[in-house]
Scaffold this motif. Sequence first.
Motif, mmCIF file in Angstrom:
data_model
loop_
_atom_site.group_PDB
_atom_site.id
_atom_site.type_symbol
_atom_site.label_atom_id
_atom_site.label_comp_id
_atom_site.label_asym_id
_atom_site.label_seq_id
_atom_site.Cartn_x
_atom_site.Cartn_y
_atom_site.Cartn_z
ATOM 1 N N ARG A 122 36.584 1.306 0.879
ATOM 2 C CA ARG A 122 36.398 2.626 0.285
ATOM 3 C C ARG A 122 35.002 2.835 -0.321
ATOM 4 O O ARG A 122 34.334 3.827 -0.041
ATOM 5 C CB ARG A 122 37.471 2.881 -0.766
ATOM 6 N N LEU A 163 32.345 3.108 2.363
ATOM 7 C CA LEU A 163 32.538 4.342 3.128
ATOM 8 C C LEU A 163 32.030 5.544 2.339
ATOM 9 O O LEU A 163 31.333 6.399 2.883
ATOM 10 C CB LEU A 163 34.009 4.533 3.495
ATOM 11 N N LEU A 164 32.360 5.604 1.059
ATOM 12 C CA LEU A 164 31.902 6.713 0.224
ATOM 13 C C LEU A 164 30.383 6.709 0.080
ATOM 14 O O LEU A 164 29.743 7.761 0.114
ATOM 15 C CB LEU A 164 32.563 6.673 -1.148
ATOM 16 N N SER A 198 28.235 5.658 2.220
ATOM 17 C CA SER A 198 27.630 6.082 3.482
ATOM 18 C C SER A 198 27.919 7.533 3.824
ATOM 19 O O SER A 198 27.017 8.292 4.169
ATOM 20 C CB SER A 198 28.123 5.189 4.624
ATOM 21 N N TYR A 199 29.188 7.932 3.748
ATOM 22 C CA TYR A 199 29.611 9.262 4.188
ATOM 23 C C TYR A 199 29.588 10.319 3.088
ATOM 24 O O TYR A 199 29.675 11.508 3.377
ATOM 25 C CB TYR A 199 31.031 9.209 4.760
ATOM 26 N N SER A 227 31.755 11.534 1.290
ATOM 27 C CA SER A 227 33.112 12.013 1.058
ATOM 28 C C SER A 227 33.976 11.576 2.229
ATOM 29 O O SER A 227 33.506 11.545 3.373
ATOM 30 C CB SER A 227 33.128 13.541 0.952
ATOM 31 N N LEU A 228 35.228 11.280 1.937
ATOM 32 C CA LEU A 228 36.134 10.924 3.020
ATOM 33 C C LEU A 228 36.854 12.154 3.561
ATOM 34 O O LEU A 228 37.367 12.136 4.671
ATOM 35 C CB LEU A 228 37.144 9.871 2.559
ATOM 36 N N THR A 229 36.869 13.227 2.791
ATOM 37 C CA THR A 229 37.519 14.457 3.252
ATOM 38 C C THR A 229 36.539 15.397 3.942
ATOM 39 O O THR A 229 36.934 16.197 4.775
ATOM 40 C CB THR A 229 38.203 15.201 2.080
ATOM 41 N N ASP A 230 35.267 15.303 3.591
ATOM 42 C CA ASP A 230 34.231 16.137 4.207
ATOM 43 C C ASP A 230 32.989 15.275 4.449
ATOM 44 O O ASP A 230 31.942 15.479 3.828
ATOM 45 C CB ASP A 230 33.912 17.326 3.289
ATOM 46 N N PRO A 231 33.106 14.291 5.366
ATOM 47 C CA PRO A 231 32.014 13.325 5.542
ATOM 48 C C PRO A 231 30.777 13.939 6.176
ATOM 49 O O PRO A 231 30.854 14.885 6.948
ATOM 50 C CB PRO A 231 32.631 12.282 6.472
ATOM 51 N N PHE A 284 27.342 12.741 8.392
ATOM 52 C CA PHE A 284 27.035 11.651 9.315
ATOM 53 C C PHE A 284 25.544 11.370 9.455
ATOM 54 O O PHE A 284 25.162 10.489 10.207
ATOM 55 C CB PHE A 284 27.627 11.962 10.696
#
Length: 149
Positions: free
Chosen positions: A22, A25-26, A28-29, A31-35, A37
Amino acid sequence: MSGADRKIPIDGDGGSVHAVYREQLLKSYGSLTDPVFHFVWNVADRKPYGEVFRRLSSICPVEDDTDINCDVCFTFIVRCERVLIVKLSMIGPYAVVLAFGPDGLSSTAELVSCSAEDVRGTTEDEVLRVLRDQGFIFVPRDHLETMVR
């Protein structure tokens, strides 16, 4: 600490695979709901695994098959006794190595482990040693088989 010494942490009760990754991922992206790239292009431009590529190339012929439009990893095809597909994450220090037959086509992929009991003194072992020496953590099979929602 090398990748061989580091393990992916798991909670005492078997843990959530999601929780393990987690934070990275956070980071890098965003948000996990609105990533977003865009980090992929920044990482790809930096070529952080140039030394890994160079070291692998000293063992066996290597091709860079990275496609940032499809994966969030660097992909190297390493042609040893068997063809190895080496995937190095752009998210964190994670590696996955898959082995195929000598021609790279005629067999089912085998997840290559880096455990001590698997050491056979082959060029495949040298490839794994390079990744361990560079601090990579090999993603365990159960994590790779976990459904993502």
